[in-house]
Design a protein around this motif. Structure first.
Motif, PDB file in Angstrom:
ATOM      1  N   THR A  27       0.867  -1.174   0.000  1.00  0.00           N
ATOM      2  CA  THR A  27       0.000   0.000   0.000  1.00  0.00           C
ATOM      3  C   THR A  27       0.901   1.221   0.000  1.00  0.00           C
ATOM      4  O   THR A  27       2.037   1.160   0.449  1.00  0.00           O
ATOM      5  CB  THR A  27      -0.923   0.084   1.229  1.00  0.00           C
ATOM      6  N   ARG A  28       0.364   2.290  -0.517  1.00  0.00           N
ATOM      7  CA  ARG A  28       1.167   3.500  -0.652  1.00  0.00           C
ATOM      8  C   ARG A  28       0.246   4.675  -0.372  1.00  0.00           C
ATOM      9  O   ARG A  28      -0.880   4.700  -0.851  1.00  0.00           O
ATOM     10  CB  ARG A  28       1.685   3.584  -2.087  1.00  0.00           C
ATOM     11  N   ALA A  29       0.726   5.624   0.407  1.00  0.00           N
ATOM     12  CA  ALA A  29      -0.086   6.808   0.678  1.00  0.00           C
ATOM     13  C   ALA A  29       0.810   8.027   0.746  1.00  0.00           C
ATOM     14  O   ALA A  29       1.661   8.120   1.617  1.00  0.00           O
ATOM     15  CB  ALA A  29      -0.853   6.636   1.985  1.00  0.00           C
ATOM     16  N   SER A  30       0.632   8.924  -0.180  1.00  0.00           N
ATOM     17  CA  SER A  30       1.429  10.149  -0.159  1.00  0.00           C
ATOM     18  C   SER A  30       0.838  11.108   0.860  1.00  0.00           C
ATOM     19  O   SER A  30      -0.226  10.865   1.416  1.00  0.00           O
ATOM     20  CB  SER A  30       1.444  10.792  -1.540  1.00  0.00           C
ATOM     21  N   VAL A  31       1.542  12.206   1.088  1.00  0.00           N
ATOM     22  CA  VAL A  31       1.054  13.197   2.045  1.00  0.00           C
ATOM     23  C   VAL A  31      -0.355  13.642   1.671  1.00  0.00           C
ATOM     24  O   VAL A  31      -1.252  13.721   2.511  1.00  0.00           O
ATOM     25  CB  VAL A  31       1.973  14.438   2.029  1.00  0.00           C
ATOM     26  N   LYS A  82      -5.604   5.905  -0.222  1.00  0.00           N
ATOM     27  CA  LYS A  82      -4.477   5.011  -0.292  1.00  0.00           C
ATOM     28  C   LYS A  82      -4.469   4.382  -1.669  1.00  0.00           C
ATOM     29  O   LYS A  82      -5.509   4.267  -2.307  1.00  0.00           O
ATOM     30  CB  LYS A  82      -4.690   3.887   0.736  1.00  0.00           C
ATOM     31  N   VAL A 102       8.582   8.973   4.733  1.00  0.00           N
ATOM     32  CA  VAL A 102       8.198  10.183   5.461  1.00  0.00           C
ATOM     33  C   VAL A 102       7.038  10.863   4.744  1.00  0.00           C
ATOM     34  O   VAL A 102       5.991  11.108   5.327  1.00  0.00           O
ATOM     35  CB  VAL A 102       9.395  11.145   5.569  1.00  0.00           C
ATOM     36  N   LEU A 103       7.245  11.124   3.474  1.00  0.00           N
ATOM     37  CA  LEU A 103       6.173  11.765   2.700  1.00  0.00           C
ATOM     38  C   LEU A 103       5.239  10.712   2.115  1.00  0.00           C
ATOM     39  O   LEU A 103       4.031  10.819   2.212  1.00  0.00           O
ATOM     40  CB  LEU A 103       6.778  12.618   1.584  1.00  0.00           C
ATOM     41  N   ASN A 104       5.824   9.733   1.497  1.00  0.00           N
ATOM     42  CA  ASN A 104       5.048   8.624   0.972  1.00  0.00           C
ATOM     43  C   ASN A 104       5.116   7.470   1.958  1.00  0.00           C
ATOM     44  O   ASN A 104       6.180   6.912   2.176  1.00  0.00           O
ATOM     45  CB  ASN A 104       5.653   8.149  -0.350  1.00  0.00           C
ATOM     46  N   HIS A 105       4.001   7.147   2.556  1.00  0.00           N
ATOM     47  CA  HIS A 105       3.993   5.980   3.434  1.00  0.00           C
ATOM     48  C   HIS A 105       3.838   4.729   2.586  1.00  0.00           C
ATOM     49  O   HIS A 105       2.856   4.587   1.873  1.00  0.00           O
ATOM     50  CB  HIS A 105       2.837   6.058   4.412  1.00  0.00           C
ATOM     51  N   VAL A 106       4.811   3.850   2.646  1.00  0.00           N
ATOM     52  CA  VAL A 106       4.718   2.615   1.891  1.00  0.00           C
ATOM     53  C   VAL A 106       4.674   1.450   2.862  1.00  0.00           C
ATOM     54  O   VAL A 106       5.474   1.389   3.795  1.00  0.00           O
ATOM     55  CB  VAL A 106       5.927   2.455   0.934  1.00  0.00           C
ATOM     56  N   ARG A 107       3.730   0.582   2.662  1.00  0.00           N
ATOM     57  CA  ARG A 107       3.659  -0.625   3.478  1.00  0.00           C
ATOM     58  C   ARG A 107       3.779  -1.825   2.575  1.00  0.00           C
ATOM     59  O   ARG A 107       3.109  -1.893   1.550  1.00  0.00           O
ATOM     60  CB  ARG A 107       2.350  -0.672   4.248  1.00  0.00           C
ATOM     61  N   THR A 108       4.629  -2.725   2.950  1.00  0.00           N
ATOM     62  CA  THR A 108       4.938  -3.846   2.094  1.00  0.00           C
ATOM     63  C   THR A 108       4.754  -5.149   2.862  1.00  0.00           C
ATOM     64  O   THR A 108       5.196  -5.249   3.999  1.00  0.00           O
ATOM     65  CB  THR A 108       6.408  -3.757   1.622  1.00  0.00           C
ATOM     66  N   ARG A 120      -2.979  10.990   2.273  1.00  0.00           N
ATOM     67  CA  ARG A 120      -3.286  10.804   3.693  1.00  0.00           C
ATOM     68  C   ARG A 120      -4.233  11.882   4.185  1.00  0.00           C
ATOM     69  O   ARG A 120      -5.122  11.632   4.990  1.00  0.00           O
ATOM     70  CB  ARG A 120      -2.002  10.828   4.515  1.00  0.00           C
TER      71      ARG A 120
END
Lengths: 612, 174
Positions: free
Chosen positions: A526-530, A538, B99-105, A533
């Motif tokens: 999953t990926r969420a940019s500022v 997401k 930090v800016l892009n939260h990535v969950r893997t 968010r």
């Protein structure tokens, strides 16, 4: 995982200095031989010696008697077909003509240079064709395909047979006349083709493919159904007919000529523009200009017409371009898909198509990583779709390569697709969050401004400024179109999750529906940019092997909870699927995960390894 | 130690392990070196325009770059460090960072092709190692966990390797 991780390195990286790995992998040889091989970049003797040694090793392998009848002479190092020489020579002719072009067009003493160059070319290129031919050899063992090549840089390439994804046989017009073929052996190791045999006789090509497939079947074991027993018992020297389609092969799809032509009408190609320009660059610009100027009187009528009505001229130009594009599309499609046939042969797909260049390939069903339904707005309006199989090791850029159904109505595509991998398209798809329209729109607007604002800043005041507004600012007139585009992207983006697979739909002009079966999932993201968010959004993505890097099935801008839930479900399905498989195979649950074993891989919630 | 339990939640950010604290230092040094190079370049630019007709007084540009760069080198690693978390679960490796892009893997252990532990010069000084997990997926065929204690990284590697080798399903790796 049948092979240990150490088997991973891709064979393509071998070069002269590498000790050939066939010795170590074929049999356990003493270190002396391999040290001898390390100096193998010296001329002939050592090279041929190493070939022979490897050959011995291959023979040793045979002694266990599992060798199928078709292998025969393939175990000896083989040269390519002698006609390869002729073909390479012919292929070098255009270069020769190009070198001679100035002489031919303007014979004068100044052009001796080109004659000299031509002679040099002939002295270097032609012998090198010969040398390359004599240095190229290939052979098959039960475990690998070994290709040795190179004049200055000696290459020894060995491709493990179990890694072979696709064996493709290609015949262009010339090859068809000569009854020879190009064999491409593709593996998972890299994105390109690993082994190319250009050319061998057609019979040999079929024999190679057949041998590879039967070895693979043997390593897989008895589980693979033996669908083509008649071929297996067939003697290699006998009739491996050019057809070689067994009776058991079930034809899944074929395209009669009308259908091919019809499909071409939905494809549009501007490649001719590139062709025209590439031809033009071979002409002296001055000569060309002089010619045009000299014949100006003939074009005068056209020029006048253009001056009289530029708008009309522009419309005509566009229409001609479109017409040409359309005709080119038809021609390209005709060439590519003429006589398209797709068979299901037990556990593999086989297809054959092409007018001038006939391509024939097989794809094992097991190696299909995902199915892709592909269409465009025009095709979709009439219900037409193409079906592609995502596999690894195929060149992603090579169009039409992975296509297994080039053009069919959705129902038919579905039926055929289900034979490859069971799926159930769930219409309608889940929509992503409508906020995505806003996000895309803002992104496009920012992108536009990045171009427009600096351009307008540096725009000289006395330049074009319709209605007193500098020209760059007029680009903002496109804003409604950007909004429309963002909206269309939203409406064509969707996803669905069921027990079998993840379905992702994307694309406005090139429309894709990916069918990503659970068992082929690799990594979950999953990926969420500022900005995402801030809006509670997401994106999520399931990585599969062989996915393209430019258009891939990411689901963009889904509410956070929904994305997490969807991905959790997929993740669970994945684990359940494999647990069931292990249960089926071993009769018990995955022992690696049992309570006793768990300290091996502690759950961090309960213990940390740092504590130990 | 629980028996066959419901699958672990992939999204909870609790119970995550963080990297070795010295990773912050490593990141800071790496960024510091980068910032120093950039600052020098800008300084020479300033120097070259010392006698020109520049709108800005001498050294302003360098000053700005140095201040921003220092902040970047000092504070960014902390943010990055705080954003990093991972957990090795019974069936998968879970990583979150950015930090800016939260990535969950989430990498299922079954899907791992092979693993490396690697160190660069700086990491070696701090006896840190990075675990590189290779999968057959195409868009990101290697997943990296930096800033592990070298011993620990090796231990994780060996355990996951064991898990892979004991795989009862003898099937195609892909």
């Amino acid at each position: 995982m049948s092979s240990p991780p150490s088997n991973g390195p891709n064979p393509s990286s071998s070069d002269a200095a590498d000790p050939p790995d066939h010795l170590s992998s074929d049999t356990e040889r003493d270190p002396q031989t391999s040290s001898r091989d390390a100096i193998d970049d010296r001329p002939d003797e050592s090279a041929s010696a190493s070939i022979e040694e490897a050959n011995d090793a291959g023979d040793a392998d045979d002694s266990d008697g599992r060798e199928p009848a078709t292998l025969g002479a393939l175990q000896e190092p083989q040269r390519l077909h002698p006609l390869t020489l002729l073909q390479r020579f012919l292929a070098s002719l255009p270069a020769l003509v190009l070198l001679l072009l100035p002489v031919l067009m303007n014979p004068s003493s100044e052009n001796v240079f080109y004659l000299f160059m031509t002679a040099a070319f002939g002295l270097i290129a032609l012998p090198s064709i010969l040398l390359q031919y004599y240095r190229f050899s290939y052979r098959l063992t039960e475990k690998q395909i070994i290709i040795q090549s190179g004049v200055f840089n000696r290459q020894h390439r060995s491709i493990p047979i179990e890694r072979v994804q696709n064996v493709q046989i290609e015949q262009n017009l010339l090859a068809r006349i000569a009854d020879i073929a190009k064999v491409k052996i593709e593996t998972a190791g890299s994105s390109g083709t690993e082994g190319v045999l250009e050319y061998v006789s057609l019979k040999e090509a079929h024999r190679i493919r057949h041998a590879i497939r039967s070895f693979q079947r043997e390593t897989v074991g008895e589980t693979a159904p033996m669908v083509t027993p008649d071929i297996d018992t067939e003697d290699g020297a006998g009739e491996v007919a050019a057809e070689e389609i067994s009776d058991e092969a079930e034809i899944l799809f074929q395209m009669p000529l009308q259908r091919v032509l019809l499909s071409g009408m939905f494809r549009f190609s501007l490649i001719y523009i590139a062709v025209v320009f590439s031809v033009f660059q071979f002409f002296e610009p001055d000569t060309l200009l002089n010619y045009v100027l000299a014949s100006r009187s003939q074009f005068q009528a056209i020029v006048d017409a253009v001056y009289a009505s530029p708008f009309f001229a522009a419309v005509m130009t566009v229409m001609f371009a479109a017409l040409f594009g359309w005709l080119t599309g038809i021609a390209i499609n005709l060439n590519r898909y003429y006589g398209f046939h797709l068979w299901l042969e037990g556990d593999k797909l086989r297809k054959r198509h092409g007018l001038f260049t006939v391509t024939e390939g097989t794809i094992p069903l097991k190696k299909v990583q995902a199915l892709i339904l592909h269409t465009n707005p025009l095709m979709e309006a009439f219900g037409w779709f193409a079906l592609e199989a995502q596999t690894i090791g195929l060149n992603v850029d090579e169009q039409g390569h992975r296509v297994i159904v080039p053009f069919a109505q959705l129902d038919q595509v579905r039926q055929i697709g289900k034979r490859v991998r069971d799926f159930d398209l769930q219409e309608p798809f889940e929509r992503v969050s409508p906020l995505t329209i806003r996000r895309s729109f803002v992104r496009y607007l920012v992108g536009l401004s990045v171009i427009v604002v600096p351009a307008a800043y540096f725009w000289p005041p006395d330049w074009l400024a319709p209605m007193g507004v500098a020209l760059p600012y007029w680009a903002y007139a496109l804003t409604p179109l950007l909004l429309l585009w963002a909206y269309l992207q939203y409406t064509h983006h969707g996803y669905a999750v069921d027990d079998e697979a993840l379905y992702v739909r994307r694309g406005v002009i090139g429309r894709y529906i990916w069918i990503l079966p659970t068992e082929k999932h690799h990594v979950f993201y999953t990926r969420a940019s500022v900005f995402q968010r801030r809006l509670g959004l997401k994106s999520f993505f399931v990585d599969t092997a062989g996915a393209a890097s430019f258009a891939y099935p990411e689901v963009i801008d889904v509410p956070e909870n929904t994305a997490d839930k969807a991905l959790d479900q997929l993740d669970d399905q994945f684990h359940t699927l494999y647990e069931n498989r292990i249960r089926a195979a071993t009769g018990s649950a995955d022992t690696r995960l049992s309570a006793d074993e768990r300290p091996q891989l502690p759950d961090d919630a309960h213990s940390t390894w740092a504590d130990e | 130690m629980e028996t066959d339990s419901p699958p672990p939640e992939t999204t909870s950010s609790d119970n995550l392990r963080s990297l070795e604290p010295s990773m912050r230092t490593v990141w800071a040094i790496k960024r510091g070196v980068f910032v120093a190079f950039v600052s020098f370049a800008v300084f020479f630019y300033d120097l070259a325009h010392l006698f020109g007709t520049s709108a800005l007084p001498f050294g302003t540009l360098t000053g700005i770059v140095v201040v921003l760069g220092t902040a970047y080198a000092l504070f960014w690693p902390r943010l990055l460090y705080r954003s990093w978390g991972f957990s090795i679960r019974s069936e998968e490796i879970y990583i979150e960072h950015g930090v800016l892009n939260h990535v969950r893997t989430v990498v299922p252990l079954r899907r791992i092709q092979h693993l490396d532990v690697s160190q660069d010069l700086l990491e070696r000084e701090f006896s840190l190692g990075r675990l590189v997990v290779h999968t057959a997926g195409s868009r990101s065929s290697d997943v990296v966990i930096p800033g592990l204690n070298l011993k620990e990284a090796e231990r994780i590697r060996d355990r996951v390797k064991q898990f892979i080798l004991e795989d009862p399903l003898m099937e195609d790796p892909v």
